[in-house]
Design a protein around this motif. Structure first.
Motif, mmCIF file in Angstrom:
data_model
loop_
_atom_site.group_PDB
_atom_site.id
_atom_site.type_symbol
_atom_site.label_atom_id
_atom_site.label_comp_id
_atom_site.label_asym_id
_atom_site.label_seq_id
_atom_site.Cartn_x
_atom_site.Cartn_y
_atom_site.Cartn_z
ATOM 1 N N GLU A 236 0.827 -1.195 0.000
ATOM 2 C CA GLU A 236 0.000 0.000 0.000
ATOM 3 C C GLU A 236 0.870 1.256 0.000
ATOM 4 O OE1 GLU A 236 -3.216 0.193 -0.292
ATOM 5 O OE2 GLU A 236 -3.467 -1.984 -0.360
ATOM 6 N N PRO A 237 0.440 2.318 -0.701
ATOM 7 C CA PRO A 237 1.237 3.549 -0.739
ATOM 8 C C PRO A 237 1.327 4.221 0.624
ATOM 9 C CG PRO A 237 -0.923 3.883 -1.744
ATOM 10 C CD PRO A 237 -0.791 2.420 -1.505
ATOM 11 N N LYS A 238 2.468 4.851 0.876
ATOM 12 C CA LYS A 238 2.687 5.626 2.100
ATOM 13 C C LYS A 238 2.433 7.102 1.801
ATOM 14 C CE LYS A 238 6.147 2.389 3.911
ATOM 15 N NZ LYS A 238 5.942 1.401 2.830
ATOM 16 N N ASP A 240 4.268 9.658 1.902
ATOM 17 C CA ASP A 240 5.304 10.322 1.109
ATOM 18 C C ASP A 240 5.230 9.967 -0.374
ATOM 19 O OD1 ASP A 240 6.238 11.540 3.374
ATOM 20 O OD2 ASP A 240 7.889 10.121 3.702
ATOM 21 N N ASP A 241 4.464 8.948 -0.716
ATOM 22 C CA ASP A 241 4.349 8.543 -2.118
ATOM 23 C C ASP A 241 3.420 9.456 -2.918
ATOM 24 O OD1 ASP A 241 6.013 6.267 -1.897
ATOM 25 O OD2 ASP A 241 4.355 5.123 -1.014
ATOM 26 N N PHE A 242 2.581 10.229 -2.228
ATOM 27 C CA PHE A 242 1.546 10.996 -2.906
ATOM 28 C C PHE A 242 2.067 12.335 -3.437
ATOM 29 C CE2 PHE A 242 -0.978 8.270 -0.064
ATOM 30 C CZ PHE A 242 -1.840 7.707 -0.993
ATOM 31 N N SER A 243 1.469 12.753 -4.542
ATOM 32 C CA SER A 243 1.649 14.092 -5.087
ATOM 33 C C SER A 243 0.262 14.728 -5.191
ATOM 34 C CB SER A 243 2.317 14.035 -6.465
ATOM 35 O OG SER A 243 3.612 13.461 -6.375
ATOM 36 N N TYR A 244 0.209 15.996 -5.619
ATOM 37 C CA TYR A 244 -1.059 16.721 -5.592
ATOM 38 C C TYR A 244 -1.213 17.581 -6.841
ATOM 39 C CZ TYR A 244 -0.655 15.190 -0.806
ATOM 40 O OH TYR A 244 -0.509 14.408 0.297
ATOM 41 N N LEU A 245 -2.460 17.728 -7.296
ATOM 42 C CA LEU A 245 -2.786 18.544 -8.450
ATOM 43 C C LEU A 245 -3.880 19.543 -8.085
ATOM 44 C CD1 LEU A 245 -3.013 15.778 -11.217
ATOM 45 C CD2 LEU A 245 -1.093 17.341 -10.809
ATOM 46 N N ARG A 246 -3.856 20.688 -8.752
ATOM 47 C CA ARG A 246 -4.945 21.671 -8.631
ATOM 48 C C ARG A 246 -5.647 21.760 -9.985
ATOM 49 N NH1 ARG A 246 -2.539 25.494 -6.468
ATOM 50 N NH2 ARG A 246 -3.550 25.583 -4.415
ATOM 51 N N LEU A 247 -6.939 21.437 -9.992
ATOM 52 C CA LEU A 247 -7.753 21.589 -11.198
ATOM 53 C C LEU A 247 -8.503 22.918 -11.116
ATOM 54 C CD1 LEU A 247 -9.027 20.415 -13.834
ATOM 55 C CD2 LEU A 247 -10.829 19.463 -12.363
ATOM 56 N N THR A 248 -8.276 23.784 -12.083
ATOM 57 C CA THR A 248 -8.975 25.058 -12.172
ATOM 58 C C THR A 248 -10.060 24.950 -13.231
ATOM 59 O OG1 THR A 248 -6.972 26.291 -11.572
ATOM 60 C CG2 THR A 248 -8.756 27.535 -12.632
ATOM 61 N N ILE A 249 -11.286 25.228 -12.851
ATOM 62 C CA ILE A 249 -12.412 25.233 -13.795
ATOM 63 C C ILE A 249 -12.545 26.647 -14.332
ATOM 64 C CG2 ILE A 249 -14.871 24.825 -14.087
ATOM 65 C CD1 ILE A 249 -14.676 22.923 -11.661
#
Length: 250
Positions: A236-238, A240-249
């Motif tokens: 399973e991911p930890k 620290d493995d995650f990244s993030y995105l911002r979606l602008t409408i």
């Protein structure tokens, strides 16, 4: 290809905040365009006339998550199941919806199907029903006045703070074929009825979404793992493995 160690089908916890933004000028549907590009201080993961998708960070995600709200809530007498069929109050009267009939439960048959009532949202005048099958999961937005299915979504959608949009990410699942990305829906007035129109659908194989929250009425923060990193994970991911995105409408 998605990894086989992924978590089973789940309902993601989505959320929203209370800030309002300006209404976009068009309502045409949009799909994912482009790949990750270099930008001024941030990575660009795709854009169109309707949206822009760029890097965000864990702090952005935490702040958006702190403003989360429940999009659909269950009332005591909103729904019931009779002989395997979900009954809803349509225009104040009980009505069986045969399209939501359980099929071949407690078997391993590939056509097994089970439906669950998830709640209602008075602001958009819709019920939400989930359908689970051997290899699939979907949710259905049902009009409270007519009983019509207004939209079928990958997962439970959450209403934007200004009540004009809904959004949902796909499930992190090993089942194939399965969608991978995010959907945004527009709430439109059509006479006395509020219709649900698909506004944006980003389906791609560059990142795997796990959660999303409304940062404001036009911004969504997505918690994800890039596919290249995802393919190398063991277990399973930890965090620290995650990244993030911002979606602008737009």
């Amino acid at each position: 290809m998605k990894r086989t160690f992924l978590m089973p089908l789940i309902l993601l916890t989505l959320g929203c905040s209370s800030q309002n933004e300006e209404q976009p000028s068009t309502n045409e549907a949009s799909t994912f365009e482009g790949t990750k590009q270099g930008g001024a201080g941030e990575e660009n993961y795709g854009q169109s006339t309707l949206y822009a998708l760029v890097e965000a960070n864990a702090e952005d995600f935490s702040k958006a998550a702190a403003n989360k709200d429940i999009g659909f809530s269950m009332g005591k007498d909103d729904a019931r199941k009779v002989n395997g069929v979900i009954n809803l109050k349509i225009s104040g009267k009980w009505k069986p919806l045969e399209v939501f009939r359980d099929t071949l439960l407690n078997t391993n048959h590939p056509k097994t199907r089970e439906y669950r009532y998830l709640g209602r949202n008075k602001d958009i005048n819709k019920y939400l029903v989930a359908g689970t099958s051997y290899k699939d999961y979907q949710t259905y937005l049902v009009d409270i006045d007519t009983g019509e299915i207004m939209a079928t979504t990958w997962t439970e959608p959450i209403v934007s703070p200004d009540k004009r949009y809904l959004a949902n990410v796909s499930l992190p699942t090993a089942m194939e074929p399965s969608p991978n990305g995010i959907q945004v829906w527009k709430v439109a007035e059509q006479g006395r009825t509020k219709t649900i129109e698909q506004y944006i659908e980003i389906e791609q194989q560059e990142w795997e979404p796990f959660e999303m929250y409304w940062e404001s009425s036009r911004f969504i923060i997505i918690k994800m793992i890039p596919m290249k990193k995802y393919a190398l994970l063991q277990g399973e991911p930890k965090q620290d493995d995650f990244s993030y995105l911002r979606l602008t409408i737009k």
